[in-house]
Design a protein around this motif. Structure first.
Motif, PDB file in Angstrom:
ATOM      1  N   ARG A  11       6.919   9.182   9.811  1.00 23.05           N
ATOM      2  CA  ARG A  11       5.647   9.572   9.002  1.00 23.05           C
ATOM      3  C   ARG A  11       5.501   9.559   7.469  1.00 23.05           C
ATOM      4  NH1 ARG A  11       2.261  13.197  13.229  1.00 23.05           N
ATOM      5  NH2 ARG A  11       0.814  13.049  11.436  1.00 23.05           N
ATOM      6  N   LEU A  12       6.610  10.099   7.159  1.00 22.45           N
ATOM      7  CA  LEU A  12       6.666  10.362   5.714  1.00 22.45           C
ATOM      8  C   LEU A  12       7.343   9.519   4.992  1.00 22.45           C
ATOM      9  CD1 LEU A  12       7.139  14.304   5.629  1.00 22.45           C
ATOM     10  CD2 LEU A  12       4.907  13.131   5.664  1.00 22.45           C
ATOM     11  N   ALA A  13       8.027   8.390   5.280  1.00 26.75           N
ATOM     12  CA  ALA A  13       8.986   7.520   4.708  1.00 26.75           C
ATOM     13  C   ALA A  13       8.179   6.598   3.712  1.00 26.75           C
ATOM     14  CB  ALA A  13       9.383   6.342   5.672  1.00 26.75           C
ATOM     15  N   ASN A  14       7.003   6.578   3.542  1.00 23.61           N
ATOM     16  CA  ASN A  14       6.345   5.678   2.400  1.00 23.61           C
ATOM     17  C   ASN A  14       5.883   6.760   1.398  1.00 23.61           C
ATOM     18  OD1 ASN A  14       6.526   3.265   3.675  1.00 23.61           O
ATOM     19  ND2 ASN A  14       4.811   3.542   4.947  1.00 23.61           N
ATOM     20  N   ILE A  15       6.054   8.008   1.447  1.00 24.07           N
ATOM     21  CA  ILE A  15       5.646   9.145   0.538  1.00 24.07           C
ATOM     22  C   ILE A  15       6.752   9.647   0.080  1.00 24.07           C
ATOM     23  CG2 ILE A  15       4.155  11.007   0.327  1.00 24.07           C
ATOM     24  CD1 ILE A  15       2.644  10.464   2.813  1.00 24.07           C
ATOM     25  N   TYR A  16       7.847  10.128   0.649  1.00 29.92           N
ATOM     26  CA  TYR A  16       8.917  10.818  -0.063  1.00 29.92           C
ATOM     27  C   TYR A  16      10.196  10.361   0.086  1.00 29.92           C
ATOM     28  CZ  TYR A  16       5.375  14.705  -0.204  1.00 29.92           C
ATOM     29  OH  TYR A  16       4.608  15.342  -0.452  1.00 29.92           O
ATOM     30  N   PRO A  17      11.300  10.334  -0.488  1.00 30.06           N
ATOM     31  CA  PRO A  17      12.513   9.826  -0.273  1.00 30.06           C
ATOM     32  C   PRO A  17      13.210  10.734   0.693  1.00 30.06           C
ATOM     33  CG  PRO A  17      12.552  11.369  -2.411  1.00 30.06           C
ATOM     34  CD  PRO A  17      11.161  11.006  -2.073  1.00 30.06           C
ATOM     35  N   GLU A  18      14.056  10.015   1.544  1.00 28.74           N
ATOM     36  CA  GLU A  18      14.771  10.518   2.772  1.00 28.74           C
ATOM     37  C   GLU A  18      15.230  11.904   2.506  1.00 28.74           C
ATOM     38  OE1 GLU A  18      17.945   9.198   6.122  1.00 28.74           O
ATOM     39  OE2 GLU A  18      17.467   7.666   4.608  1.00 28.74           O
ATOM     40  N   ILE A  59       0.894  20.099  10.543  1.00 28.87           N
ATOM     41  CA  ILE A  59       1.388  20.055   8.963  1.00 28.87           C
ATOM     42  C   ILE A  59       1.738  18.656   8.478  1.00 28.87           C
ATOM     43  CG2 ILE A  59       3.544  20.859   7.768  1.00 28.87           C
ATOM     44  CD1 ILE A  59       3.558  23.218   9.159  1.00 28.87           C
ATOM     45  N   LEU A  60       2.428  17.770   9.185  1.00 28.56           N
ATOM     46  CA  LEU A  60       2.395  16.566   8.830  1.00 28.56           C
ATOM     47  C   LEU A  60       1.258  15.778   8.369  1.00 28.56           C
ATOM     48  CD1 LEU A  60       4.959  15.022  11.419  1.00 28.56           C
ATOM     49  CD2 LEU A  60       5.294  15.045   9.046  1.00 28.56           C
ATOM     50  N   CYS A  61       0.139  15.917   8.953  1.00 29.53           N
ATOM     51  CA  CYS A  61      -1.226  15.453   8.597  1.00 29.53           C
ATOM     52  C   CYS A  61      -1.610  15.846   7.051  1.00 29.53           C
ATOM     53  CB  CYS A  61      -2.264  15.721   9.621  1.00 29.53           C
ATOM     54  SG  CYS A  61      -2.116  15.014  11.246  1.00 29.53           S
ATOM     55  N   LYS A  62      -1.261  17.142   6.647  1.00 31.22           N
ATOM     56  CA  LYS A  62      -1.346  17.357   5.419  1.00 31.22           C
ATOM     57  C   LYS A  62      -0.542  16.888   4.434  1.00 31.22           C
ATOM     58  CE  LYS A  62      -3.583  21.798   6.711  1.00 31.22           C
ATOM     59  NZ  LYS A  62      -3.356  23.300   6.894  1.00 31.22           N
ATOM     60  N   LEU A  63       0.923  16.726   4.880  1.00 29.34           N
ATOM     61  CA  LEU A  63       1.876  16.187   4.118  1.00 29.34           C
ATOM     62  C   LEU A  63       1.569  14.552   3.974  1.00 29.34           C
ATOM     63  CD1 LEU A  63       4.929  17.719   5.573  1.00 29.34           C
ATOM     64  CD2 LEU A  63       4.159  17.993   3.021  1.00 29.34           C
ATOM     65  N   GLU A  64       0.808  14.008   4.843  1.00 35.07           N
ATOM     66  CA  GLU A  64       0.509  12.709   4.712  1.00 35.07           C
ATOM     67  C   GLU A  64      -0.643  12.544   3.642  1.00 35.07           C
ATOM     68  OE1 GLU A  64       1.595  10.405   8.846  1.00 35.07           O
ATOM     69  OE2 GLU A  64      -0.194  12.174   8.839  1.00 35.07           O
ATOM     70  N   HIS A  66      -0.781  13.944   1.004  1.00 33.03           N
ATOM     71  CA  HIS A  66       0.142  14.400  -0.176  1.00 33.03           C
ATOM     72  C   HIS A  66      -0.059  15.968  -0.641  1.00 33.03           C
ATOM     73  CE1 HIS A  66       1.183  10.183  -1.441  1.00 33.03           C
ATOM     74  NE2 HIS A  66       0.086  10.014  -0.787  1.00 33.03           N
ATOM     75  N   GLU A  67      -0.652  16.575   0.445  1.00 35.55           N
ATOM     76  CA  GLU A  67      -0.817  18.154  -0.250  1.00 35.55           C
ATOM     77  C   GLU A  67       0.714  18.739  -0.052  1.00 35.55           C
ATOM     78  OE1 GLU A  67      -2.894  22.264   1.321  1.00 35.55           O
ATOM     79  OE2 GLU A  67      -3.359  20.327   2.656  1.00 35.55           O
ATOM     80  N   PRO A  68       1.023  19.539  -1.169  1.00 33.93           N
ATOM     81  CA  PRO A  68       2.355  20.273  -1.442  1.00 33.93           C
ATOM     82  C   PRO A  68       2.585  21.073  -0.360  1.00 33.93           C
ATOM     83  CG  PRO A  68       0.996  20.229  -3.443  1.00 33.93           C
ATOM     84  CD  PRO A  68       0.142  19.699  -2.256  1.00 33.93           C
ATOM     85  N   ILE A  69       3.985  21.110  -0.026  1.00 36.73           N
ATOM     86  CA  ILE A  69       4.287  21.926   1.273  1.00 36.73           C
ATOM     87  C   ILE A  69       4.344  23.394   0.844  1.00 36.73           C
ATOM     88  CG2 ILE A  69       6.750  21.950   0.304  1.00 36.73           C
ATOM     89  CD1 ILE A  69       5.527  21.901   4.234  1.00 36.73           C
ATOM     90  N   GLN A  70       4.267  23.756  -0.513  1.00 37.01           N
ATOM     91  CA  GLN A  70       4.158  25.137  -0.927  1.00 37.01           C
ATOM     92  C   GLN A  70       2.780  25.817  -0.579  1.00 37.01           C
ATOM     93  OE1 GLN A  70       5.589  22.831  -2.576  1.00 37.01           O
ATOM     94  NE2 GLN A  70       7.452  23.225  -3.569  1.00 37.01           N
ATOM     95  N   TYR A  71       1.722  24.839  -0.649  1.00 34.01           N
ATOM     96  CA  TYR A  71       0.395  25.470  -0.544  1.00 34.01           C
ATOM     97  C   TYR A  71       0.013  25.262   1.029  1.00 34.01           C
ATOM     98  CZ  TYR A  71      -0.824  24.578  -5.274  1.00 34.01           C
ATOM     99  OH  TYR A  71      -0.965  24.398  -6.775  1.00 34.01           O
ATOM    100  N   ILE A  72       0.792  24.485   1.604  1.00 31.92           N
ATOM    101  CA  ILE A  72       0.528  24.412   3.252  1.00 31.92           C
ATOM    102  C   ILE A  72       1.126  25.677   3.860  1.00 31.92           C
ATOM    103  CG2 ILE A  72       1.224  23.230   5.492  1.00 31.92           C
ATOM    104  CD1 ILE A  72       1.412  20.542   3.705  1.00 31.92           C
ATOM    105  N   LEU A  73       2.349  25.997   3.449  1.00 37.94           N
ATOM    106  CA  LEU A  73       3.077  27.370   4.094  1.00 37.94           C
ATOM    107  C   LEU A  73       2.556  28.421   3.221  1.00 37.94           C
ATOM    108  CD1 LEU A  73       6.832  25.731   4.312  1.00 37.94           C
ATOM    109  CD2 LEU A  73       4.780  25.709   6.061  1.00 37.94           C
ATOM    110  N   GLY A  74       1.857  28.349   2.129  1.00 44.38           N
ATOM    111  CA  GLY A  74       1.349  29.359   1.295  1.00 44.38           C
ATOM    112  C   GLY A  74       2.266  30.286   0.584  1.00 44.38           C
ATOM    113  N   LYS A  75       3.567  29.684   0.353  1.00 45.14           N
ATOM    114  CA  LYS A  75       4.645  30.362  -0.482  1.00 45.14           C
ATOM    115  C   LYS A  75       5.539  29.298  -1.060  1.00 45.14           C
ATOM    116  CE  LYS A  75       7.445  30.451   3.859  1.00 45.14           C
ATOM    117  NZ  LYS A  75       8.077  31.167   5.052  1.00 45.14           N
ATOM    118  N   ALA A  76       6.286  29.912  -2.025  1.00 44.48           N
ATOM    119  CA  ALA A  76       7.257  29.244  -2.918  1.00 44.48           C
ATOM    120  C   ALA A  76       8.501  29.996  -3.367  1.00 44.48           C
ATOM    121  CB  ALA A  76       6.585  28.359  -4.073  1.00 44.48           C
ATOM    122  N   ASP A  77       9.629  29.442  -3.487  1.00 43.44           N
ATOM    123  CA  ASP A  77      10.526  30.245  -3.963  1.00 43.44           C
ATOM    124  C   ASP A  77      10.792  29.997  -5.221  1.00 43.44           C
ATOM    125  OD1 ASP A  77      11.128  31.248  -1.470  1.00 43.44           O
ATOM    126  OD2 ASP A  77      12.584  29.414  -0.950  1.00 43.44           O
TER     127      ASP A  77
END
Length: 285
Positions: A11-18, A59-64, A66-77
């Motif tokens: 589902r994410l192959a056309n958006i992000y590298p492997e 979560i995959l729907c949001k990633l598709e 292009h929403e950043p994973i950090q916003y989806i999870l609400g945290k960043a390192d």
């Protein structure tokens, strides 16, 4: 679980590298399952529970989109710590660690001649700079952090509470008269907006569509706007022997240095990030 990992990849192959998709999968699984990456690897042959599949699909729907994973999870390192983030704050970038380290080094230099150092972080966002500096220096530092955004300050305050960092937060507009009513400081550190609108074409959708433009962009015809205002502030609000530390746009390193020289600062040095790009400036008074 292995099938779920393959769905992630498809589902994410056309958006992000492997490689990035693989990293995203483990981030999501760690978040959903509360397990470490190594535990998830050992569990790949297990069947995923229905709830896990449903949450992953959301979560995959949001990633598709292009929403950043950090916003989806609400945290960043950042620098070994986990910070809360939302759409009111920028996502922490690894290169910002250079300015944090430079600010800490300058603070330690000041501490050689006085028992305590005062520091201000201008445009704090989620608070990563102020909090990282405060935790490193402990009781030897009085750290203040300002931002124009009340929403960003709420996140920064929560991060300081969660990480047990002693930081004073103030809502201040750098471009207002109130900015110049603040105290004097030994260290001024800032990662201000520095991207020109003409650079949008080079940016990824997950940044353009989701991160706060207020914290990203400056007028096309005045790329040094915030650097100039903060440097002007520093001429009267920086203690002798103190320092300014800026994160900069790599395209305007020399221009920023020249501007600071004209405002009376000396020993203005540009430092490069791990990619060899001009990323941070240190200037001493």
């Amino acid at each position: 679980m292995r099938k779920l990992k393959q769905i992630f990849k498809n589902r994410l192959a056309n958006i992000y590298p492997e490689e990035e998709i693989n990293e995203l999968f483990f981030m999501v699984m760690e978040h959903i399952l509360g397990r470490s990456k190594s535990q998830i690897i050992f569990a790949l042959m297990d069947n995923a529970e229905k709830e896990t599949i449903e949450t992953t699909n959301d979560i995959l729907c949001k990633l598709e989109r292009h929403e950043p994973i950090q916003y989806i999870l609400g945290k960043a390192d950042f620098m070994g710590r986990t910070f809360k983030v939302n759409h009111s704050t920028l996502i922490p970038r690894p290169e910002t660690a250079l300015s944090v380290c430079n600010a800490i080094d300058e603070a330690k230099r000041v501490l050689e001649s006085k028992p305590k150092v005062s520091i201000i972080d201008i445009g704090t966002g989620s608070g990563i700079i102020a909090i990282s500096v405060a935790l490193e220096l402990g009781e030897k530092a009085n750290v203040t952090a300002i931002d124009i955004s009340d929403e960003a300050l709420c996140i920064a305050k929560q991060n300081a509470k969660d990480l047990d960092a002693n930081v004073k937060f103030l809502q201040v507009d750098v471009l207002s008269k109130d900015f110049f009513t603040l105290d004097k400081y030994d260290i001024i550190v800032s990662n201000p907006p520095y991207i020109r609108p003409s650079e949008m074409a080079e940016m990824r959708r997950n940044v353009l569509d989701y991160e706060p433009h207020l914290a990203l962009f400056i007028p096309e015809n005045d790329p040094l706007l915030f650097y100039r205002e903060i440097t002007n502030f520093a001429t009267t609000h920086l203690e002798n022997n103190g320092a300014i530390v800026f994160e900069i746009n790599e395209a305007f390193g020399n221009e920023t240095k020249e501007m600071m020289n004209k405002q009376g600062f000396r020993n203005v040095n540009i430092t490069k990030d791990d990619y060899g790009k001009d990323r941070s400036i240190i200037a001493r008074k």
